[in-house]
Design a protein around this motif. Structure first.
Motif: not given
Lengths: 334, 337
Positions: A135-140, A142-144, A146-147, A151
């Protein structure tokens, strides 16, 4: 007839799945009509199956270990985007088209493998429960992604790469052939090798497996790295088909992958399930999904149906499980 | 028994991060440090705070829920629809809106609890299923029309623009939004339930060990019913606050934000395997998530970097918590895997 009965009794889950498959396939043919199984339609299914099939295989392995891998789709997205940056020449400009394709594919898979092994390390070395780690790495991830992209979508792939998704070999999509080979290899790994035995034992009882001289940590890191690799392949397949790369592609695959694994008879609590069941489940879901496309269902309706089917299948499994327990009990009493 | 600290190590750490981060932003942009920014963050984080309090209770009980954003959306959307279509004047009341939304939330929450308890499968998978189901039921059977600012019932916009009290500063008057009231009630109620009632102790016990909880006479089914229904009720409250805040209702709002709410609770030191968690920590987690959401732009980074920092913080915080537990277990030769 007797032989069929014997065969059906040998593996009740698999035979039940076959029946479900035939019933769905035939009833859809009756409801939708001739357009359901035209050669073009079948070809289209062949193009789409590898994308979420690979994710579903990864989910299967994480379920077999008694865990879950939520980061698969995010990983596929991120590695697809990293591959896309090199393929389109935004990173490492000046490569020849052939070289950029090779570099793009290699670096996408490398990124996917790194992401997968990060999951494995968090779970094995830090004892983070799989659901929470992924769950944490999924957010991470996605964050990478996105960064990196902000978008925006990435466009401008070399023709040779996008053509890959529609290429055929003897009338069968190349990606599908590749998928079939990978599935066969994973099936062999699970059913005929020591690694497969270890996966089942770990899923059934990780503490017992630790004290049976199985290197638990190495096993977990290995399997999650392999899941990363599968996600990377899926990411490349998605990018090649839609010819753009963007954060958020394939988000629906996460629910579908869980659905496939559960329909395929893989228990999320670990240790039970076979690749053969998962293959049939993948085909069932793809046939249904194609029918939804023909009916032009909105994403809203699809969500309703997938959610309902997921709960319903879990419910049915529970009922069947209860029935099985009762049978066992009466046998013991006798 | 060790005394419970008011502010524990994780929370001091979070407070430190918040201070450092604020100092950094202030250095780059002095305009940041004002009452206005503070109240702005308090106001914009109201929805997340309410939902985070609920998810914290669920996580402490050893479960998880990813369907609560769908529940909040369902409550808010259906309430908006009912209020706009009704002709009865007495329905146009904020209390009625909250009651309606809370009622629907509780129904969905109870359904979640029954399925999670009876089917004995990971709650994540089940609530992911119900999330799709709830969202699908709403958009398929109830409607997928967008309510614009003009169509939103007046009570919501009045609630949003109402101010609790005003503070006079050198630069002018700043009002404290009335959203503080539901947030304060929810936080106080959650604190009371978790620390002052038998149910609260049962929730902690269930999260630590289900079999131990059953042996001391706790009925896990009843605790689960309460926990998921409470989450549903808070989701209902959050839904109404959400409509008032954004003053419009899209059929695809909120759903997808559940992970950042869970992230806030986890960053705040709620242990995702159950049995541990504090309200203050969860609140600080929400603050950090919202600080990042609102102020990255001050540092010259676009808002696309949100998930990057939140994800990194989450990974660090879950690995630290899990690793400490692992060391402790290994010292006592306890093997969980």
């Amino acid at each position: 007839m007797d032989r069929i009965k014997k065969w059906a009794a040998k593996d009740s889950t698999l035979s039940a799945l076959f029946v479900i498959f035939f019933v769905t396939a035939v009833s859809l043919r009756l409801v939708v009509g001739k357009t359901m199984y035209t050669p073009e339609r079948l070809m289209l299914m062949g193009f789409q199956i590898p994308e979420f099939g690979l994710i579903a295989l990864g989910m299967t392995f994480s379920f077999l270990l008694g865990g879950i891998d939520l980061s698969l789709v995010a990983n596929a997205n991120l590695s697809g985007i990293i591959g896309a940056y090199i393929l389109t020449g935004i990173w490492m400009p000046g490569l020849s088209p052939e070289m950029s394709i090779v570099c793009g594919i290699v670096s996408a898979l490398a990124a996917a493998v790194i992401c997968g092994s990060l999951n494995g390390i968090l779970i094995a070395k830090f004892s983070v429960p799989p659901m929470i780690a992924t769950l944490s790495t999924m957010t991470f991830y996605n964050g990478v992604a996105m960064a990196l992209t902000g978008g925006e979508s990435i466009i401008g792939f070399p023709k040779a790469f996008t053509r890959f998704s529609t290429a055929t070999l003897l009338g069968i999509p190349v990606l599908f052939v590749l998928f079939a080979i990978i599935t066969a290899a994973l099936g062999f790994l699970l059913s005929a090798t020591g690694v497969g035995r270890k996966v089942y034992l770990y899923g059934e009882n990780p503490v017992a497996s630790r004290f049976s001289a199985i290197h638990n940590e190495r096993l977990i890191i290995g399997i999650f790295t392999q899941n990363g690799f599968l996600a990377g392949l899926s990411g490349l397949a998605i990018v090649s088909r839609v010819t753009t790369a963007k954060v958020g592609y394939g988000d629906a695959y996460l629910v579908q992958a869980m659905l496939v694994a559960i329909i395929g008879g893989v228990s999320p609590s670990g240790g039970k399930g076979k690749i053969s069941g998962v293959i049939i489940a993948i085909i069932i879901i793809q046939v249904l999904s194609s029918a939804f496309t023909i009916w032009q269902l909105s994403p809203y309706n699809r969500k309703l149906i997938w959610g309902f089917v997921l709960i319903f299948v879990i419910f049915m499994n529970h009922i069947i499980g209860l029935y099985g327990q009762r049978k066992e009990k009466t046998l013991k009493e006798k | 028994m060790r005394k419970r600290k008011v502010i524990n190590r994780t929370e001091w750490f979070l407070i430190g991060i918040i201070f450092l981060y604020c100092a950094m932003v202030t250095l780059v942009n002095p305009a940041f440090l004002s009452f206005e920014t503070l109240f702005d963050i308090l106001r914009s984080s109201a929805v997340t705070t309410i939902m985070a309090a609920g998810i914290m209770v669920v996580i402490i009980s050893g479960g998880i829920d990813v369907s609560f954003t769908a529940v909040a959306l369902f409550g808010a959307y259906v309430t908006t629809k009912i209020l706009t279509e009704t002709s009865a004047a007495w329905m146009e009341h904020l209390g009625i809106a909250f009651l309606l939304s809370i009622f629907m939330g509780i129904i969905w929450g109870l359904l979640n609890a029954v399925i999670v308890h009876k089917l004995k499968l990971p709650a994540f998978i089940i609530t992911l299923g119900t999330q799709n189901l709830i969202f699908g039921v709403m958009t398929t059977f109830i409607g997928s029309k967008t309510y614009g600012a003009a169509a939103i019932p007046k009570v919501f916009s009045r609630f949003a623009s109402a101010q609790l009290f005003r503070i006079h500063t050198a630069s002018g008057t700043i009002g404290v939004s009335s959203f503080v009231i539901p947030v304060a009630i929810v936080l106080a109620l959650t604190w009371f339930i978790m620390y002052k009632t038998k149910m609260g102790r049962s929730i902690f016990a269930l999260g630590n060990s289900e079999s131990a909880a059953m042996r001391i006479g706790i009925n896990p089914f009843r605790v689960r019913l309460f926990v998921y229904a409470y989450m549903g009720a808070l989701a209902g409250v959050a839904g109404v606050v959400y409509v008032s805040q954004v003053r419009s209702m899209y059929p695809n709002a909120l759903v997808g934000d559940e992970l950042s709410v869970i992230a806030a609770a986890v960053i705040g030191g709620t242990k995702l395997s159950g049995g541990q968690g504090k309200l203050l920590g969860a609140f600080l987690g929400v603050l950090i998530v919202h600080l990042l959401n609102n102020t990255l732009i001050f540092l010259g980074l676009s808002s696309s970097w949100n998930d990057f920092f939140i994800g990194a913080l989450m990974i660090v915080s879950v690995s630290v918590t899990a690793y400490q537990e692992r060391l402790k277990n290994r010292k006592h030769f306890i093997f969980t895997e």
